[in-house]
Design an enzyme around this catalytic site. Structure first.
Site, PDB file in Angstrom:
ATOM      1  N   GLU A   1      30.617  51.649  -5.336  1.00  0.00           N
ATOM      2  CA  GLU A   1      29.317  51.152  -4.866  1.00  0.00           C
ATOM      3  C   GLU A   1      28.698  52.185  -3.932  1.00  0.00           C
ATOM      4  O   GLU A   1      29.372  52.686  -3.021  1.00  0.00           O
ATOM      5  CB  GLU A   1      29.486  49.815  -4.145  1.00  0.00           C
ATOM      6  CG  GLU A   1      28.200  49.246  -3.565  1.00  0.00           C
ATOM      7  CD  GLU A   1      28.411  47.903  -2.870  1.00  0.00           C
ATOM      8  OE1 GLU A   1      29.282  47.132  -3.338  1.00  0.00           O
ATOM      9  OE2 GLU A   1      27.729  47.636  -1.865  1.00  0.00           O
TER      10      GLU A   1
ATOM     11  N   GLU B   1      20.830  49.794   3.751  1.00  0.00           N
ATOM     12  CA  GLU B   1      20.972  48.388   4.111  1.00  0.00           C
ATOM     13  C   GLU B   1      20.366  48.197   5.496  1.00  0.00           C
ATOM     14  O   GLU B   1      20.426  49.090   6.352  1.00  0.00           O
ATOM     15  CB  GLU B   1      22.435  47.944   4.105  1.00  0.00           C
ATOM     16  CG  GLU B   1      23.060  47.911   2.730  1.00  0.00           C
ATOM     17  CD  GLU B   1      24.492  47.405   2.765  1.00  0.00           C
ATOM     18  OE1 GLU B   1      24.727  46.250   2.372  1.00  0.00           O
ATOM     19  OE2 GLU B   1      25.369  48.179   3.192  1.00  0.00           O
TER      20      GLU B   1
END
Length: 697
Positions: free
Chosen positions: A584, A589
């Protein structure tokens, strides 16, 4: 090493009680004997064989902070403290005649350090050298040392070094040259050598140690030669359990780890084959906690915070210049609820209310209905019960709350008893919320410090409060170290909105080690109805997948508390190998509860979840202006960029990582969950706006 633990003064006394006319009561309690068998395999297991005439039960204080009860006098205890330790164990025999007898025994338990997974990671079983993780933001960090100083205290909230910030300058470059070698011998003794190449990076508050004159942190000549003994022990209470391994290292003879702040004790927050993350206290200012990251390979790159890209050919893009739904040639949807592996509260939809292209922008909007969805159950007094009536409380929620792990769309917390009546008038209880759209198997678990004694106890009783009659409550006991060792049993609620005691029969449980309690409320049912929160998650899976390149996404982020927007990529073989084996790449974020700080991360085997390779940087206008979020992904490295400034530089890519095959892009806003945190009670809606997505190769 030998540590004397929890000494309990030895004494022997008989308390004369009232007479009992039955036959058992006529036998006086006497002849208390205790025999122990300590395993010699390094497992830490001790078997206690206790007997006494006229005894009906025995209570044990194992000298490490744990207790237990046995009806038979035969009980097994597994200690976990590494090294040779002496424990003084107190045993009380309870007589049928109402009297008690007390005895103490000492047991010496030796658990070699080589039996410790932590030591094996630290030393590779023999010797291993670590280096400053200079390529990672946060390789040096600073935060409050404890609660009550400045809110959250378990991460470097005050300062986090940028990638290679300390490298290339005469004042601090020595910090980037250190080599820290840990070794373990055949006896399990751990030693440490710091090779500082002749200079150490000193905190300015400690310059007097070397007669320093600089008014800032500085590299001074300093001798660190010589081998230092390392003592590894357990530690608790410094940071939340979820943020640490619960182990610390103490260095003899003034040993320290690279950056000098006077301390020789370091708590290990996380460790893997590639990453070691530690926390220590400044001896000149106990309000300061310092954080240092180390890697198993020297960092490369750095010294230039602008990205020199090797990818200039635009191969794919979406400029979002056609109003309506996102282009179906580029994007598809993830739909539904269930927590998404992170305890998230939202349901993903493809509704225009949640995702739309208009005015040249993609808009992903999270919305709140104002009504919490799902079914709420309460529970309390998780207790083991023996066939003869003896009990052992596993958890009553009146002390330190256990660390819950939620899954499948459930969320769990300790709250004040909302219905202190009938069967349960205690102060605190556990609350389990199964959100609308959650998986039928949604639930949570907590771990216990010592294995459950199913030799003495044959059932478990749990007080529950249910919104419905006939709800299935499933209890699952697990072995933390081996999830294939478990036992499941169901009970069914019989009253509505009242407390009742449910009994779970454990008599047929296999003879495994059980140290994890898993609970599923309303098992087999997924609550329906309007979701409390809706949002959208779009992806390029099966439409555009690629290996290597530069991804640039221009976006403006939401700011509401509980929002968790993400721009990221997932391995295209996810369905085949699962996560984290698929890999990932989190390009960006952001957390509404910590606005205007963005982070990037890499998740892969050995470095996933809380051990991911993470970097963060402040972006003062992230929620009010558009910024470019970029990842440059090559066969040799992965670099994360905000507006052309490196925030996570030169992760060394290699053939051993999953980052050498196709990935697809994902954009979403989650609500709450493990990173999003508490959702603002007044939340109505908030959006992430994306100007474009471009991929260069």
């Amino acid at each position: 090493m030998k540590n004397l633990k929890y000494i309990i003064v030895a004494f022997l006394m008989v308390l004369v009680g009232c007479e009992d006319d039955d036959a058992l009561g006529s036998v006086a309690l006497s002849n208390l004997t205790v025999n122990t068998e300590v395993s010699n395999d390094g497992s830490g297991t001790v078997i206690f064989k206790t007997s006494a005439s006229g005894a009906k039960s025995y209570n044990y204080n194992f000298g490490d902070g744990t207790t237990a009860e046995s009806l038979t006098g035969f009980i097994s205890k597994t200690y976990s403290t590494v090294g040779e330790n002496l424990f003084t164990v107190g045993i009380i025999a309870n007589g049928f005649d109402g009297t008690t007898m007390t005895e103490t025994v000492e047991v010496s338990v030796n658990i070699p350090a080589t039996n410790s997974d932590l030591v094996n990671l630290l030393t590779e079983g023999t010797s291993k050298t670590w280096f400053l993780a200079a390529a990672q933001p946060g390789h040096l960090g600073l935060g409050p040392a404890r609660a009550g100083i400045d809110g959250d205290w378990w991460y470097p909230k005050w300062y986090s070094a940028k990638a290679f910030e300390k490298c290339g300058s005469d004042t601090s470059d020595c910090f980037c040259d250190d080599e820290l070698t840990f070794s373990v011998d055949t006896n399990g003794d751990v030693t440490y050598v710091l090779d500082n190449k002749g200079q150490t990076f000193f905190n300015v508050g400690h310059k007097a140690v070397v007669g320093g004159t600089s008014d800032e942190d500085f590299c001074y000549d300093y001798v660190t030669s010589g081998e230092k003994a390392v003592t590894i022990s357990s530690v608790e209470g410094n940071v939340p359990e979820a943020e640490t391994t619960g182990m610390q290292m103490e260095f003899a003879d003034g040993g320290f780890m690279s950056y000098y702040v006077g301390s020789s004790t370091y708590e290990i927050l996380s460790i893997s084959e590639n990453l070691l993350y530690v926390r220590t206290y400044d001896t000149m200012n106990p309000d300061l906690a310092w954080y240092i990251r180390f890697t198993s390979a020297p960092s490369t790159g750095g010294g230039d915070e602008s990205l020199q890209t090797i990818y200039t050919n635009l191969v794919w893009s979406d400029e979002f210049d056609v109003n309506g739904a996102p282009n179906p040639a580029n994007w598809t949807y993830d739909l539904g609820a269930g927590g998404w592996g992170n305890g998230e509260a939202q349901e993903y939809t493809d509704s225009a209310d949640n995702v739309i292209v208009e005015d040249g922008l993609l808009k992903i909007t999270a919305r709140g209905s104002g009504v919490a969805g799902g079914a709420v159950h309460y529970y309390d007094d998780v207790t083991l019960v023996a066939s003869g009536g003896g009990v052992s409380v596993v958890e009553d929620f009146e002390g330190t709350a256990p660390a819950f792990t939620d899954f499948g769309g459930a969320s769990t917390a300790v709250i004040s008893n909302p219905d202190a009546s009938g069967e349960n008038t205690s102060t605190n209880v556990g609350e389990s919320t199964k959100n609308n759209g959650a998986e039928v198997w949604a639930g949570s678990f907590f771990d216990v410090s010592a294995p459950l004694d199913l030799t003495t106890y044959s059932s478990m009783e749990i007080k529950t409060w249910s919104p419905a009659v006939g709800a299935v409550v499933r209890l699952k006991l697990e072995n933390q170290a081996n999830p294939d060792e478990f036992f499941e049993v169901d009970a069914t609620t019989s009253v509505i909105e009242e407390w009742e005691a449910l009994t779970f029969d454990l008599s047929s449980a296999p003879a495994f080690t059980y140290d994890r309690v898993v609970l599923f409320f309303d098992f087999g049912v997924s609550p329906t109805g309007s979701a409390a929160y809706t949002s959208a998650r779009i992806k390029s899976e099966n439409l555009f997948e690629f290996t290597y390149g530069r991804v640039e996404i221009r976006a403006k982020l939401p700011s509401a508390g509980g929002t968790w927007p993400a721009l990221w990529a997932l391995g295209a073989n996810f369905d085949e190998v699962g996560w984290p084996a698929t890999g990932e790449i989190d390009i960006m974020e952001h957390v509404g509860n910590n606005t205007n700080t963005v982070s990037s991360a890499l998740h892969f085997p050995g470095n996933s979840g809380g051990s991911a390779v993470v970097g963060a940087t402040p972006v003062s206008s992230a929620t009010s202006e558009f910024h470019n979020y970029t990842v440059e992904w090559t066969p040799e490295s992965i670099k994360f960029v905000v507006d052309d400034e490196l925030i996570h530089n030169s992760f060394v890519n290699s053939a051993s990582t999953p980052f050498n095959s196709d990935f697809f892009l994902i954009m979403n806003i989650a609500m709450g969950g493990t990173l999003g945190g508490a959702i603002d009670g007044e939340f109505i809606q908030d959006s992430m706006e994306v100007d474009y997505v471009r991929v260069y190769q």
